[in-house]
Design a protein around this motif. Sequence first.
Motif, PDB file in Angstrom:
ATOM      1  N   ASP A  77      28.779  34.797  28.437  1.00  0.00           N
ATOM      2  CA  ASP A  77      30.025  34.917  27.645  1.00  0.00           C
ATOM      3  C   ASP A  77      31.287  35.414  28.502  1.00  0.00           C
ATOM      4  N   THR A  78      31.112  36.422  29.634  1.00  0.00           N
ATOM      5  CA  THR A  78      31.931  36.942  30.263  1.00  0.00           C
ATOM      6  C   THR A  78      32.492  35.783  31.271  1.00  0.00           C
ATOM      7  N   LEU A  79      31.550  34.970  31.947  1.00  0.00           N
ATOM      8  CA  LEU A  79      32.107  34.136  32.875  1.00  0.00           C
ATOM      9  C   LEU A  79      32.740  32.996  32.158  1.00  0.00           C
ATOM     10  N   LEU A  80      32.287  32.613  30.621  1.00  0.00           N
ATOM     11  CA  LEU A  80      32.918  31.655  29.933  1.00  0.00           C
ATOM     12  C   LEU A  80      34.480  32.141  29.736  1.00  0.00           C
ATOM     13  N   LEU A  81      34.578  33.098  29.245  1.00  0.00           N
ATOM     14  CA  LEU A  81      35.850  33.805  28.836  1.00  0.00           C
ATOM     15  C   LEU A  81      36.830  33.390  30.113  1.00  0.00           C
ATOM     16  N   GLY A  82      36.429  33.834  31.162  1.00  0.00           N
ATOM     17  CA  GLY A  82      37.251  33.471  32.329  1.00  0.00           C
ATOM     18  C   GLY A  82      37.597  32.181  32.682  1.00  0.00           C
ATOM     19  N   LEU A  83      36.506  31.122  32.378  1.00  0.00           N
ATOM     20  CA  LEU A  83      36.481  29.622  32.608  1.00  0.00           C
ATOM     21  C   LEU A  83      37.897  29.291  31.561  1.00  0.00           C
ATOM     22  N   LYS A  84      37.625  29.578  30.393  1.00  0.00           N
ATOM     23  CA  LYS A  84      38.468  29.235  29.247  1.00  0.00           C
ATOM     24  C   LYS A  84      39.744  29.754  29.427  1.00  0.00           C
ATOM     25  N   THR A  85      39.892  30.839  29.962  1.00  0.00           N
ATOM     26  CA  THR A  85      41.424  31.307  30.306  1.00  0.00           C
ATOM     27  C   THR A  85      42.113  30.566  31.481  1.00  0.00           C
ATOM     28  N   VAL A  86      41.062  30.136  32.248  1.00  0.00           N
ATOM     29  CA  VAL A  86      41.624  29.475  33.582  1.00  0.00           C
ATOM     30  C   VAL A  86      42.048  28.059  33.178  1.00  0.00           C
ATOM     31  N   CYS A  87      41.212  27.392  32.131  1.00  0.00           N
ATOM     32  CA  CYS A  87      41.610  26.096  31.783  1.00  0.00           C
ATOM     33  C   CYS A  87      42.769  26.168  30.863  1.00  0.00           C
ATOM     34  N   ALA A  88      43.066  27.175  30.143  1.00  0.00           N
ATOM     35  CA  ALA A  88      44.162  27.299  29.343  1.00  0.00           C
ATOM     36  C   ALA A  88      45.515  27.436  30.078  1.00  0.00           C
ATOM     37  N   MET A 214      46.746  21.027  45.561  1.00  0.00           N
ATOM     38  CA  MET A 214      45.275  21.431  45.284  1.00  0.00           C
ATOM     39  C   MET A 214      45.248  23.059  45.634  1.00  0.00           C
ATOM     40  N   PRO A 215      45.635  23.274  47.012  1.00  0.00           N
ATOM     41  CA  PRO A 215      45.580  24.657  47.438  1.00  0.00           C
ATOM     42  C   PRO A 215      46.141  25.745  46.450  1.00  0.00           C
ATOM     43  N   GLY A 216      47.153  25.479  45.817  1.00  0.00           N
ATOM     44  CA  GLY A 216      47.955  26.573  44.941  1.00  0.00           C
ATOM     45  C   GLY A 216      47.020  26.820  43.593  1.00  0.00           C
ATOM     46  N   LEU A 217      46.682  25.288  43.168  1.00  0.00           N
ATOM     47  CA  LEU A 217      45.987  25.508  41.884  1.00  0.00           C
ATOM     48  C   LEU A 217      44.551  26.214  42.127  1.00  0.00           C
ATOM     49  N   VAL A 218      43.843  25.792  43.343  1.00  0.00           N
ATOM     50  CA  VAL A 218      42.573  26.662  43.301  1.00  0.00           C
ATOM     51  C   VAL A 218      42.909  28.236  43.624  1.00  0.00           C
ATOM     52  N   ALA A 219      43.831  28.523  44.247  1.00  0.00           N
ATOM     53  CA  ALA A 219      44.335  29.906  44.272  1.00  0.00           C
ATOM     54  C   ALA A 219      44.814  30.371  43.125  1.00  0.00           C
ATOM     55  N   GLY A 220      45.406  29.673  42.247  1.00  0.00           N
ATOM     56  CA  GLY A 220      45.754  30.278  41.054  1.00  0.00           C
ATOM     57  C   GLY A 220      44.748  30.554  39.879  1.00  0.00           C
ATOM     58  N   CYS A 221      43.623  29.483  40.150  1.00  0.00           N
ATOM     59  CA  CYS A 221      42.237  29.686  39.170  1.00  0.00           C
ATOM     60  C   CYS A 221      41.699  30.764  39.647  1.00  0.00           C
ATOM     61  N   LEU A 222      41.473  31.016  40.753  1.00  0.00           N
ATOM     62  CA  LEU A 222      40.686  32.054  41.336  1.00  0.00           C
ATOM     63  C   LEU A 222      41.258  33.439  40.925  1.00  0.00           C
ATOM     64  N   LEU A 223      42.677  33.782  41.056  1.00  0.00           N
ATOM     65  CA  LEU A 223      43.205  34.886  40.783  1.00  0.00           C
ATOM     66  C   LEU A 223      43.057  35.063  39.091  1.00  0.00           C
ATOM     67  N   VAL A 224      43.233  34.088  38.171  1.00  0.00           N
ATOM     68  CA  VAL A 224      43.132  34.270  36.719  1.00  0.00           C
ATOM     69  C   VAL A 224      41.760  34.473  36.332  1.00  0.00           C
ATOM     70  N   PHE A 225      40.781  33.939  37.047  1.00  0.00           N
ATOM     71  CA  PHE A 225      39.437  34.034  36.853  1.00  0.00           C
ATOM     72  C   PHE A 225      38.929  35.517  37.040  1.00  0.00           C
ATOM     73  N   ALA A 226      39.355  35.854  38.285  1.00  0.00           N
ATOM     74  CA  ALA A 226      39.025  37.298  38.652  1.00  0.00           C
ATOM     75  C   ALA A 226      39.525  38.375  37.839  1.00  0.00           C
ATOM     76  N   SER A 227      40.739  38.004  37.248  1.00  0.00           N
ATOM     77  CA  SER A 227      41.734  39.051  36.371  1.00  0.00           C
ATOM     78  C   SER A 227      41.169  38.873  35.074  1.00  0.00           C
ATOM     79  N   SER A 228      40.796  37.998  34.399  1.00  0.00           N
ATOM     80  CA  SER A 228      40.443  37.989  33.269  1.00  0.00           C
ATOM     81  C   SER A 228      39.028  38.237  32.843  1.00  0.00           C
ATOM     82  N   THR A 229      38.056  38.107  33.811  1.00  0.00           N
ATOM     83  CA  THR A 229      36.821  38.550  33.562  1.00  0.00           C
ATOM     84  C   THR A 229      36.627  40.049  33.510  1.00  0.00           C
ATOM     85  N   THR A 230      37.568  40.821  34.271  1.00  0.00           N
ATOM     86  CA  THR A 230      37.676  42.395  34.281  1.00  0.00           C
ATOM     87  C   THR A 230      38.626  42.927  33.488  1.00  0.00           C
TER      88      THR A 230
END
Lengths: 294, 273
Positions: A77-88, A214-230
């Motif tokens: 659930d935690t990882l999915l929450l991060g992925l959903k937030t990343v997608c949105a 792509m590099p900016g998109l990946v960097a953004g996804c990483l930051l959002v994922f790390a931040s929303s899961t915690t």
Amino acid sequence: MTSAVIAAPLPDEPRRLRLAEWQLALPLMLAFAALFLAPLLLLIATSFFNDDKITEPGFASWLKFFGDPFSYKIILDTLLLGLKTVCATVVIGYPLALVYMDLAPRLQKVLLFVIIMPMLLSVVVRTFAWIVVLGREGVVNQGLLWLGVISEPLKLLQTELGLVISLTQIEMPLMLLPLISVMSRLDPNLRDASAALGASRWRTLFTVIVPLSMPGLVAGCLLVFASSTTAFISQTVIGGVRLIYLPLVIWQQSLVVYHWPLAAVASLSLVVSVLTVIAALSYLGRRSSRHLQG
Amino acid sequence: MGRRQSFLDLSYALVIGGIALFAVLIIVSPVIIALMTSFTKGLSLKFPPTGFSFGWYEQLFDATKSRQIHRAAENSLQVAAMSTLIGVVLATLAALGLARNRYRSARIADNLFMSPLVLPGIAFGLAALVYFSTLGFRPSLNLMIAGHLMVTMPFILRTTTASLSQLDPALLDSSQSLGASWFYTLRRVTLPLIFPGIAAGAFLAFMASIDNVPVSLFLSNARTDTLPIRMWGMMESTLDVRVAAVSGVLIGAAFILMLIMEWTVGLTRRMRD
């Protein structure tokens, strides 16, 4: 050229200087080792104790945590929450970054200010704002009631939908900044060339701009994922007590139940699972950008 | 063909422009709505607010009724100021030492110093609690300063390293070849040129400390709690509308601070690049 000529008479200088320069990092290295690395190592050690008094070493805490099927559900659930937030944030943020590229410099400055401003606002304030927006008497419910779309206020707080909506706004600057940073360095001629060769704007977007950003998109996804899961505060305040994510488990085990070994196991699971997803994402990002250059 | 093309371009403008407008709306409106609600006359967070008053702000600024909030705010400011100050010294020194070093070990050290930004904060918060209690420390503001230092220092290191890499090495070489000592060059050439980078990083670190939850959550107790922790408590129990007033004050402060930083060091440009 000039600097080489001037530096030439002092052959020994740069070597001696570099050694001295390197040592300037020593204070931070010591502080980092004592205040960051040591606590993390101790956390790992703590997880290998069986009891809450931390006297009896063993694997019981790991076995207890991973013997419970509920733990897997919480991790997922935690990882999915991060992925959903990343997608949105991608779906909503990417078009905004595209529009930013086309704006006049003056408007770019204004838009950048609007994007960064909420980032400097406390996460607690942003979370609070969403309570006001999504609550029973909040803007969304009042608006929908007034429009006659619904007859009863919707329950938006304490649902996953409400949490993902809120996290999308709360984490949005983390997606937009790296995106805009990469996009503003793209050569505008590329877009013009693509258009001159007859590509529609959609085609230019998917064959030229998306691969290059792509590099900016990946960097953004990483930051959002790390931040929303915690994001403990948003998860507990908007998600409520019935939506359980790993940070809540860590908090309960450590500050309510006082079972530190179990809390350590839960936090190491969070660290490992988040870092795994991050490593996978950045691997994919590197591969796609290498594919582009190759 | 041409018609198809213009239809496609029109659809592009509508879809992308529409989503972008929606994005701006989503980013800005909660902040404005929270600000408007803080001026409500009523006792709840109803929107639109019932009537206009400064009632909640009066309660917030009342020294006796809101003593705990005031103390939390003081703690927050003290921790943020101290951790930023120490962070500026340590991170600037480290950036000076590592930015121009091309050895692999220097790159590894740099990446290591940045790792607090991606490591889940709540794990470090717990780790710090376990560590400091094992060493026998009681919760205090000093522990919180140490914890905040680790998670906010990367911001300073990043902006300072970035400005150092933009510094023309010819300037340093000519200063030295003209007989200036290393320290004189640092004081008169390097530091003035990288100062905006340090200032922008210090600002971000300060704000990150003010905003920090995961570390404060574990290292504070009732006497040493910070503003975000106190606000979290106020939101979790009975939803106290003073939270709206605190939010209003913080929104105003962030807005003013950001304008100042924009004018002095060009903050937004620095964050974009």
